[in-house]
Design a protein around this motif. Structure first.
Motif, mmCIF file in Angstrom:
data_model
loop_
_atom_site.group_PDB
_atom_site.id
_atom_site.type_symbol
_atom_site.label_atom_id
_atom_site.label_comp_id
_atom_site.label_asym_id
_atom_site.label_seq_id
_atom_site.Cartn_x
_atom_site.Cartn_y
_atom_site.Cartn_z
ATOM 1 N N ILE A 1 -4.800 12.714 -2.527
ATOM 2 C CA ILE A 1 -3.380 13.062 -2.471
ATOM 3 C C ILE A 1 -2.607 11.753 -2.521
ATOM 4 O O ILE A 1 -2.861 10.832 -1.732
ATOM 5 C CB ILE A 1 -3.042 13.862 -1.195
ATOM 6 N N HIS A 2 -1.687 11.667 -3.469
ATOM 7 C CA HIS A 2 -0.894 10.454 -3.666
ATOM 8 C C HIS A 2 0.478 10.684 -3.036
ATOM 9 O O HIS A 2 1.158 11.656 -3.393
ATOM 10 C CB HIS A 2 -0.730 10.157 -5.160
ATOM 11 N N THR A 3 0.861 9.819 -2.131
ATOM 12 C CA THR A 3 2.188 9.934 -1.523
ATOM 13 C C THR A 3 2.813 8.550 -1.493
ATOM 14 O O THR A 3 2.104 7.539 -1.520
ATOM 15 C CB THR A 3 2.105 10.576 -0.122
ATOM 16 N N VAL A 4 4.144 8.522 -1.461
ATOM 17 C CA VAL A 4 4.843 7.235 -1.562
ATOM 18 C C VAL A 4 5.657 7.001 -0.300
ATOM 19 O O VAL A 4 6.592 7.750 0.012
ATOM 20 C CB VAL A 4 5.759 7.200 -2.809
ATOM 21 N N ALA A 5 5.293 5.959 0.429
ATOM 22 C CA ALA A 5 5.982 5.602 1.677
ATOM 23 C C ALA A 5 7.312 4.906 1.358
ATOM 24 O O ALA A 5 7.487 4.372 0.263
ATOM 25 C CB ALA A 5 5.080 4.686 2.506
ATOM 26 N N PRO A 6 8.255 4.919 2.306
ATOM 27 C CA PRO A 6 9.513 4.182 2.093
ATOM 28 C C PRO A 6 9.275 2.677 2.146
ATOM 29 O O PRO A 6 8.425 2.207 2.901
ATOM 30 C CB PRO A 6 10.380 4.638 3.274
ATOM 31 N N LYS A 7 10.056 1.963 1.341
ATOM 32 C CA LYS A 7 9.998 0.496 1.378
ATOM 33 C C LYS A 7 10.815 0.042 2.584
ATOM 34 O O LYS A 7 12.050 0.057 2.557
ATOM 35 C CB LYS A 7 10.565 -0.094 0.088
ATOM 36 N N TRP A 8 10.121 -0.309 3.649
ATOM 37 C CA TRP A 8 10.813 -0.631 4.908
ATOM 38 C C TRP A 8 11.703 -1.848 4.752
ATOM 39 O O TRP A 8 12.721 -1.987 5.417
ATOM 40 C CB TRP A 8 9.786 -0.872 6.022
ATOM 41 N N TYR A 9 11.342 -2.744 3.845
ATOM 42 C CA TYR A 9 12.105 -3.985 3.650
ATOM 43 C C TYR A 9 13.417 -3.733 2.897
ATOM 44 O O TYR A 9 14.264 -4.614 2.820
ATOM 45 C CB TYR A 9 11.267 -5.023 2.890
ATOM 46 N N ASP A 10 13.612 -2.526 2.363
ATOM 47 C CA ASP A 10 14.830 -2.202 1.608
ATOM 48 C C ASP A 10 15.941 -1.867 2.594
ATOM 49 O O ASP A 10 16.011 -0.770 3.147
ATOM 50 C CB ASP A 10 14.549 -1.006 0.681
ATOM 51 N N THR A 11 16.831 -2.821 2.820
ATOM 52 C CA THR A 11 17.852 -2.661 3.862
ATOM 53 C C THR A 11 18.842 -1.542 3.518
ATOM 54 O O THR A 11 19.514 -1.016 4.395
ATOM 55 C CB THR A 11 18.612 -3.981 4.078
ATOM 56 N N LYS A 12 18.941 -1.189 2.249
ATOM 57 C CA LYS A 12 19.909 -0.147 1.846
ATOM 58 C C LYS A 12 19.344 1.272 2.034
ATOM 59 O O LYS A 12 20.085 2.246 2.011
ATOM 60 C CB LYS A 12 20.295 -0.332 0.378
ATOM 61 N N LEU A 13 18.057 1.361 2.227
ATOM 62 C CA LEU A 13 17.420 2.685 2.325
ATOM 63 C C LEU A 13 17.635 3.277 3.723
ATOM 64 O O LEU A 13 17.351 2.628 4.732
ATOM 65 C CB LEU A 13 15.917 2.543 2.039
ATOM 66 N N ALA B 1 -8.571 12.013 5.184
ATOM 67 C CA ALA B 1 -8.481 10.642 5.716
ATOM 68 C C ALA B 1 -7.229 9.963 5.175
ATOM 69 O O ALA B 1 -6.924 10.065 3.984
ATOM 70 C CB ALA B 1 -9.725 9.834 5.325
ATOM 71 N N PHE B 2 -6.511 9.308 6.071
ATOM 72 C CA PHE B 2 -5.275 8.590 5.713
ATOM 73 C C PHE B 2 -5.425 7.090 5.945
ATOM 74 O O PHE B 2 -5.958 6.692 6.995
ATOM 75 C CB PHE B 2 -4.127 9.018 6.637
ATOM 76 N N PRO B 3 -4.870 6.255 5.081
ATOM 77 C CA PRO B 3 -4.652 4.852 5.457
ATOM 78 C C PRO B 3 -3.340 4.772 6.248
ATOM 79 O O PRO B 3 -2.661 5.802 6.385
ATOM 80 C CB PRO B 3 -4.507 4.153 4.101
ATOM 81 N N CYS B 4 -2.964 3.603 6.734
ATOM 82 C CA CYS B 4 -1.677 3.462 7.445
ATOM 83 C C CYS B 4 -0.585 3.375 6.373
ATOM 84 O O CYS B 4 -0.227 2.269 5.926
ATOM 85 C CB CYS B 4 -1.668 2.202 8.310
ATOM 86 N N LEU B 5 -0.069 4.538 5.965
ATOM 87 C CA LEU B 5 0.866 4.605 4.836
ATOM 88 C C LEU B 5 2.046 3.658 5.045
ATOM 89 O O LEU B 5 2.702 3.691 6.091
ATOM 90 C CB LEU B 5 1.384 6.042 4.681
ATOM 91 N N GLY B 6 2.302 2.844 4.052
ATOM 92 C CA GLY B 6 3.479 1.968 4.084
ATOM 93 C C GLY B 6 3.332 0.703 4.906
ATOM 94 O O GLY B 6 4.201 -0.174 4.855
ATOM 95 N N ALA B 7 2.252 0.594 5.638
ATOM 96 C CA ALA B 7 2.155 -0.517 6.614
ATOM 97 C C ALA B 7 1.630 -1.830 6.009
ATOM 98 O O ALA B 7 1.335 -2.765 6.733
ATOM 99 C CB ALA B 7 1.279 -0.098 7.792
ATOM 100 N N GLY B 8 1.566 -1.876 4.677
ATOM 101 C CA GLY B 8 1.145 -3.115 4.008
ATOM 102 C C GLY B 8 2.329 -3.753 3.315
ATOM 103 O O GLY B 8 3.288 -4.183 3.964
ATOM 104 N N VAL B 9 2.304 -3.741 1.998
ATOM 105 C CA VAL B 9 3.358 -4.363 1.179
ATOM 106 C C VAL B 9 4.743 -3.788 1.504
ATOM 107 O O VAL B 9 5.753 -4.498 1.465
ATOM 108 C CB VAL B 9 3.027 -4.172 -0.325
ATOM 109 N N TYR B 10 4.823 -2.495 1.836
ATOM 110 C CA TYR B 10 6.112 -1.860 2.112
ATOM 111 C C TYR B 10 6.645 -2.178 3.517
ATOM 112 O O TYR B 10 7.752 -1.819 3.857
ATOM 113 C CB TYR B 10 6.020 -0.344 1.898
ATOM 114 N N MET B 11 5.813 -2.802 4.338
ATOM 115 C CA MET B 11 6.241 -3.402 5.618
ATOM 116 C C MET B 11 6.721 -2.432 6.698
ATOM 117 O O MET B 11 7.615 -2.751 7.494
ATOM 118 C CB MET B 11 7.309 -4.473 5.369
ATOM 119 N N VAL B 12 6.153 -1.221 6.737
ATOM 120 C CA VAL B 12 6.430 -0.333 7.876
ATOM 121 C C VAL B 12 5.838 -0.980 9.126
ATOM 122 O O VAL B 12 4.657 -1.344 9.136
ATOM 123 C CB VAL B 12 5.774 1.055 7.658
ATOM 124 N N PRO B 13 6.630 -1.152 10.205
ATOM 125 C CA PRO B 13 6.079 -1.748 11.439
ATOM 126 C C PRO B 13 4.944 -0.875 11.988
ATOM 127 O O PRO B 13 5.054 0.360 11.993
ATOM 128 C CB PRO B 13 7.273 -1.755 12.399
#
Ligand code: ADP
Length: 170
Positions: free
Chosen positions: A75-87, A114-126
């Motif tokens: 299953i492909h899902t897209v996390a929010p880009k946490w670094y995007d201040t306008k989002l 099984a899930f990885p920590c969605l968004g917690a890499g390049v997208y910088m979710v804390p």
């Protein structure tokens, strides 16, 4: 503690489950991090299948076969880009990734996920926010599933997820 939810340190591409979830991008083109690892292991057929899906909005979820993976589906899902201040509504968007991934898994009668920590890499979710949302959504959905595996790649992520889980009062 709910025994059907497991927090494991490891590499998600090795998991022999009904479905693994990919931290994809809006174009569903294999990128870096876990997405790159999944596309590399699944093989070229995954790239072709993804091209037919017409992208994926942030918070949405789409399914493909697992091809050369041990997992039957992705299953492909897209996390929010946490670094995007306008989002805005980032937490809600991240929660939607889990809600929609579980929905798609249920529609396809897939019982181990099984899930990885969605968004917690390049997208910088804390990682503390990742742990809170991921574990709460696992608890909200566990009734249907035989097993929900939360796969942490990094030691610190594994520690943070375990701390959050162990501090919950059941
Ligand atoms: P995003 O762009 O959504 O942040 P990343 O792939 O950069 O996606 O990171 C998401 C999470 O996946 C991070 O916590 C990262 O440590 C983790 N990760 C990277 N490779 C793997 C892997 N092979 N298995 C499981 N988790 C992974």
């Amino acid at each position: 503690m709910n025994k059907k939810i497991e927090i494991i340190k490891g590499d998600i591409i090795e998991f022999d489950v009904d479905v693994i979830v990919n931290a994809a991008n809006n174009y569903l083109i294999g990128g870096s991090g876990v997405d790159g690892a999944i596309h590399f292991k699944a093989g070229k057929e995954l790239d072709i299948a993804c091209q037919k899906l017409n992208g994926c909005m942030t918070g949405e979820a789409k399914i493909t076969p697992g091809f050369n993976l041990k997992a039957k589906y992705i299953i492909h899902t897209v996390a929010p880009k946490w670094y995007d201040t306008k989002l805005e509504n980032k937490e809600e968007l991240l929660r939607n990734c889990y809600i929609n991934s579980y929905k798609v898994a249920k529609e396809n009668n897939l019982k181990t996920i099984a899930f990885p920590c969605l968004g917690a890499g390049v997208y910088m979710v804390p990682i503390d926010i990742s742990a809170k949302i991921t574990i709460n959504e696992a608890l909200n959905n566990i009734d249907f599933f035989d097993k929900i595996i939360l796969v942490c790649f990094k030691d610190d992520d594994y520690k943070c997820y375990n701390e959050y889980f162990n501090n919950l009062k059941f």
